[in-house]
Design a protein around this motif. Structure first.
Motif, PDB file in Angstrom:
ATOM      1  N   VAL A 385      -0.201 -32.801   6.624  1.00 54.26           N
ATOM      2  CA  VAL A 385      -0.997 -33.927   6.113  1.00 54.26           C
ATOM      3  C   VAL A 385       0.036 -34.709   5.365  1.00 54.26           C
ATOM      4  O   VAL A 385      -0.221 -35.657   5.304  1.00 54.26           O
ATOM      5  CB  VAL A 385      -1.970 -33.451   5.254  1.00 54.26           C
ATOM      6  N   VAL A 386       0.979 -34.030   4.466  1.00 51.61           N
ATOM      7  CA  VAL A 386       1.785 -34.940   3.492  1.00 51.61           C
ATOM      8  C   VAL A 386       2.618 -35.662   4.333  1.00 51.61           C
ATOM      9  O   VAL A 386       3.016 -36.951   4.137  1.00 51.61           O
ATOM     10  CB  VAL A 386       2.182 -34.012   2.497  1.00 51.61           C
ATOM     11  N   SER A 387       3.256 -35.105   5.322  1.00 50.27           N
ATOM     12  CA  SER A 387       4.189 -35.793   6.191  1.00 50.27           C
ATOM     13  C   SER A 387       3.689 -36.795   6.976  1.00 50.27           C
ATOM     14  O   SER A 387       4.557 -37.789   7.242  1.00 50.27           O
ATOM     15  CB  SER A 387       4.746 -34.778   7.104  1.00 50.27           C
ATOM     16  N   ASN A 388       2.300 -36.850   7.281  1.00 55.16           N
ATOM     17  CA  ASN A 388       1.782 -37.942   8.495  1.00 55.16           C
ATOM     18  C   ASN A 388       1.250 -38.887   7.182  1.00 55.16           C
ATOM     19  O   ASN A 388       0.963 -40.099   7.772  1.00 55.16           O
ATOM     20  CB  ASN A 388       0.520 -37.233   9.188  1.00 55.16           C
ATOM     21  N   ASN A 389       0.834 -38.730   6.199  1.00 59.65           N
ATOM     22  CA  ASN A 389       0.203 -39.710   5.239  1.00 59.65           C
ATOM     23  C   ASN A 389       0.302 -39.379   3.825  1.00 59.65           C
ATOM     24  O   ASN A 389       0.330 -38.042   3.599  1.00 59.65           O
ATOM     25  CB  ASN A 389      -1.321 -39.676   5.548  1.00 59.65           C
ATOM     26  N   SER A 390       0.626 -40.408   3.087  1.00 57.54           N
ATOM     27  CA  SER A 390       1.012 -40.036   1.692  1.00 57.54           C
ATOM     28  C   SER A 390      -0.050 -40.081   0.670  1.00 57.54           C
ATOM     29  O   SER A 390       0.258 -40.101  -0.456  1.00 57.54           O
ATOM     30  CB  SER A 390       2.236 -41.106   0.976  1.00 57.54           C
ATOM     31  N   LYS A 391      -1.305 -40.208   1.447  1.00 55.45           N
ATOM     32  CA  LYS A 391      -2.434 -40.465   0.260  1.00 55.45           C
ATOM     33  C   LYS A 391      -2.675 -39.296  -0.500  1.00 55.45           C
ATOM     34  O   LYS A 391      -2.948 -39.490  -1.619  1.00 55.45           O
ATOM     35  CB  LYS A 391      -3.583 -40.710   1.175  1.00 55.45           C
ATOM     36  N   THR A 392      -2.528 -38.070   0.226  1.00 57.12           N
ATOM     37  CA  THR A 392      -2.654 -36.821  -0.774  1.00 57.12           C
ATOM     38  C   THR A 392      -1.868 -36.952  -1.886  1.00 57.12           C
ATOM     39  O   THR A 392      -2.065 -36.227  -3.050  1.00 57.12           O
ATOM     40  CB  THR A 392      -2.771 -35.382  -0.066  1.00 57.12           C
ATOM     41  N   TYR A 393      -0.525 -37.378  -1.898  1.00 59.50           N
ATOM     42  CA  TYR A 393       0.417 -37.301  -2.739  1.00 59.50           C
ATOM     43  C   TYR A 393      -0.006 -38.393  -3.649  1.00 59.50           C
ATOM     44  O   TYR A 393       0.351 -38.109  -5.131  1.00 59.50           O
ATOM     45  CB  TYR A 393       1.766 -37.765  -2.008  1.00 59.50           C
ATOM     46  N   GLN A 394      -0.199 -39.327  -3.358  1.00 51.41           N
ATOM     47  CA  GLN A 394      -0.727 -40.471  -4.311  1.00 51.41           C
ATOM     48  C   GLN A 394      -1.961 -40.079  -5.351  1.00 51.41           C
ATOM     49  O   GLN A 394      -2.001 -40.365  -6.386  1.00 51.41           O
ATOM     50  CB  GLN A 394      -1.061 -41.762  -3.778  1.00 51.41           C
ATOM     51  N   THR A 395      -2.699 -39.362  -4.551  1.00 49.99           N
ATOM     52  CA  THR A 395      -3.976 -38.551  -5.335  1.00 49.99           C
ATOM     53  C   THR A 395      -3.142 -37.843  -6.329  1.00 49.99           C
ATOM     54  O   THR A 395      -3.830 -37.690  -7.501  1.00 49.99           O
ATOM     55  CB  THR A 395      -4.856 -37.982  -4.489  1.00 49.99           C
ATOM     56  N   ARG A 396      -2.390 -36.832  -5.951  1.00 42.27           N
ATOM     57  CA  ARG A 396      -1.970 -35.723  -6.780  1.00 42.27           C
ATOM     58  C   ARG A 396      -1.165 -36.456  -7.936  1.00 42.27           C
ATOM     59  O   ARG A 396      -1.517 -36.058  -9.083  1.00 42.27           O
ATOM     60  CB  ARG A 396      -0.930 -35.119  -5.959  1.00 42.27           C
ATOM     61  N   SER A 397      -0.306 -37.721  -7.576  1.00 37.42           N
ATOM     62  CA  SER A 397       0.237 -38.176  -8.827  1.00 37.42           C
ATOM     63  C   SER A 397      -0.687 -38.780  -9.817  1.00 37.42           C
ATOM     64  O   SER A 397      -0.366 -38.918 -11.139  1.00 37.42           O
ATOM     65  CB  SER A 397       1.133 -39.547  -8.195  1.00 37.42           C
ATOM     66  N   SER A 398      -1.836 -39.430  -9.460  1.00 31.68           N
ATOM     67  CA  SER A 398      -2.905 -39.884 -10.267  1.00 31.68           C
ATOM     68  C   SER A 398      -3.519 -38.888 -11.236  1.00 31.68           C
ATOM     69  O   SER A 398      -3.479 -38.834 -12.523  1.00 31.68           O
ATOM     70  CB  SER A 398      -4.100 -40.451  -9.857  1.00 31.68           C
ATOM     71  N   TYR A 399      -3.615 -37.559 -10.493  1.00 30.52           N
ATOM     72  CA  TYR A 399      -4.121 -36.545 -11.299  1.00 30.52           C
ATOM     73  C   TYR A 399      -3.063 -35.804 -12.214  1.00 30.52           C
ATOM     74  O   TYR A 399      -3.234 -35.505 -13.297  1.00 30.52           O
ATOM     75  CB  TYR A 399      -4.767 -35.344 -10.462  1.00 30.52           C
TER      76      TYR A 399
END
Length: 511
Positions: A385-399
């Motif tokens: 998921v993370v390798s295909n799309n960075s949206k989860t990573y961006q959400t994680r950074s906000s949290y």
């Protein structure tokens, strides 16, 4: 409860009637609480989604009779919060301070409170409900403990532009008195009476009804050792509690300092997914195999006696454990044995769920494929998921921004509590260093980083002379600086060229 306490309660009931004793219906009725009850109604709704608790479904059966059945929710809220919490924080996280004294003290306190194990669980509920709070306290053995409060147990009194500076903590106790359930509510108020004076007030309320806070009673009914009021002058610099809200603006109430729960961010999607899941479960249950058998197939045997009289034998019946066959009567029986099994609309439910899950992922900040089916027909792993799309990573950074601030506030509160000698039975403070020591949190990015690729890249940097060997050993083998230096010395000692040079440089012994 002794006779004295009973008399006190009787007198207080009389005082309530004449307005002499304080009584609350809701906690937000207290004039010090600076937030509306609607916010806690919203949190209560989030809690029901997280706990997967829904009212029973009312329906009319084929005979026209009203019936009730359980609602089968998907538990999507719980799964999503659990997954996000696991990639935000885990046991590999390190909380340190550059101040050696503060670092030694904090590491010891956090380890004794099992902070890394417990915080991941509390973080999961914070994501579900919109926030979490914690406050350190001194127990009877003079140990510093951490008390946690869920979002529905934390009430802001006053908030600055950047954080909440005053609040009330709520804890509830249920006791049986004279064969009746009695509900006690303890309110712990943290207030600033002046820029340098910090006051903690404890109030106990008693009610015979679960939906009411009730009248104020004496603390010693439940807490004989607890003081009603404690004030600190020129000792406390910041609040002795920490609160973490989820990132993003609260669009349900723009004036509220509280965060939004996961259900608030995708309420429509989550409701619809639960309904589809419930209907699909129901369809599977009702779609089990059924075969219709004409009633005449099950008639009793006819026996002819010697005198030409007729007697009926034992009727033909189904196996006691058999629920596949159904008796048919009337015209429907003329067609013989019939297959009455209804087709389950699996593909329709699958496609509907997949569309809604993708919409859910988008609303709560997950990468596509985290919950919905990927193009390969299987659930994608976290790394994919993370390798295909960075949206989860961006959400994680906000949290993580909120998590890091919460940990810093909690550590400062711990240092402040430990520096107040009056809180300990022997009157001696457990910490005398800098309360404002810098706190750092190091989070494990293993889910988002390919460790093998990172090691290869850093090895190339080391060979090129860009990265020191000691740093390479520390980052890729989990060594401390001292251990990395020992490794380097051993590596050099085992190198043939180094050994020859070392022997050559040794001075000859003088006889």
């Amino acid at each position: 409860m002794n006779i004295v306490d009973r008399l006190k309660i009787l007198f207080r009931k009389g005082g309530v009637k004449v307005g002499m004793v304080k009584q609350l219906n809701k906690i937000t009725d207290d004039e010090r609480i600076a937030i509306s009850q609607s916010e806690y109604d919203r949190i209560d709704k989030n809690l029901k989604f997280y706990q997967n608790k829904f009212p029973k479904v009312e329906f009319v059966n084929s005979n026209g009779v009203k019936k009730h059945r359980p609602f089968y929710g998907s538990e999507l809220d719980k799964k999503a919060c659990e997954r996000l919490a696991s990639i935000l924080f885990n046991e590999q996280c390190e909380v340190t301070s550059k101040d050696a004294t503060a670092n030694t003290f904090l590491v010891d306190v956090l380890q004794k409170n099992h902070f890394n194990q417990i915080f991941e669980e509390k973080l999961e509920t914070a994501i579900a409900l919109g926030g979490v709070a914690a406050r350190p306290y001194v127990d009877e053995q003079n140990n510093i403990r951490i008390a946690w409060a869920y979002a529905d147990q934390f009430y802001p009194l006053r908030n600055n532009t950047d954080r909440i500076s005053e609040a009330a903590f709520v804890s509830k106790t249920i006791r049986t008195e004279n064969d009746q359930l009695i509900y006690y509510t303890l309110l712990e108020f943290h207030e600033w009476t002046s820029p340098t004076s910090y006051k903690i007030t404890n109030e106990l309320y008693r009610s015979e009804h679960s939906d009411s806070v009730g009248m104020q009673v004496a603390l010693d009914i439940l807490y004989p050792e607890m003081q009603e009021e404690v004030e600190f002058d020129n000792i406390v610099k910041t609040p002795v509690f920490a609160y973490m809200k989820t990132p993003g603006a609260n669009n349900k109430n723009l004036e509220s300092p509280l965060g939004l729960g996961l259900a608030d961010r995708a309420l429509v999607q989550m409701k619809t997914i639960n309904q589809i899941y419930d209907q699909f479960y129901r369809e599977i249950k009702l779609g089990k195999r059924k075969i219709g058998i004409p009633e005449e197939f099950l008639r009793s045997e006819i026996n002819y006696n010697a005198d030409n009289s007729i007697s009926e034998g034992m009727p033909m019946i189904f196996d006691a454990d058999q629920d596949v066959y159904v008796k048919l009567r009337g015209d429907s029986a003329n067609s013989g044995i019939q297959n009455l099994t209804a087709d389950i609309r699996a593909s329709q439910y699958h496609d509907s769920l997949d569309i809604l899950l993708r919409s859910f992922e988008d609303h709560v900040g997950f990468s596509a494929g985290t919950f919905s089916l990927s193009s390969t027909g299987s659930i994608a792993t976290a790394t994919e998921v993370v390798s295909n799309n960075s949206k989860t990573y961006q959400t994680r950074s906000s949290y993580l921004t909120q998590v890091e601030g919460f940990i810093k506030d909690l550590c400062k509160a711990i240092l402040q509590i430990a520096s107040i000698g009056e809180l300990f039975s022997d009157g001696k403070a457990r910490y005398s260093g800098d309360i404002d020591a810098e706190i750092e949190s190091h989070f494990d990015d293993g889910v988002f980083v390919d460790k093998d690729k990172q090691k290869d890249e850093e090895r190339q940097d080391m060979v090129a002379g860009v990265m020191p060997k000691i740093q390479y050993l520390m980052r890729n083998y989990g060594l401390s600086e001292q251990e990395a230096k020992q490794w380097q010395e051993q590596i050099l000692a085992e190198t043939p060229e180094y050994s020859k040079n070392a022997q050559a440089e040794e001075p000859e012994e003088v006889e």
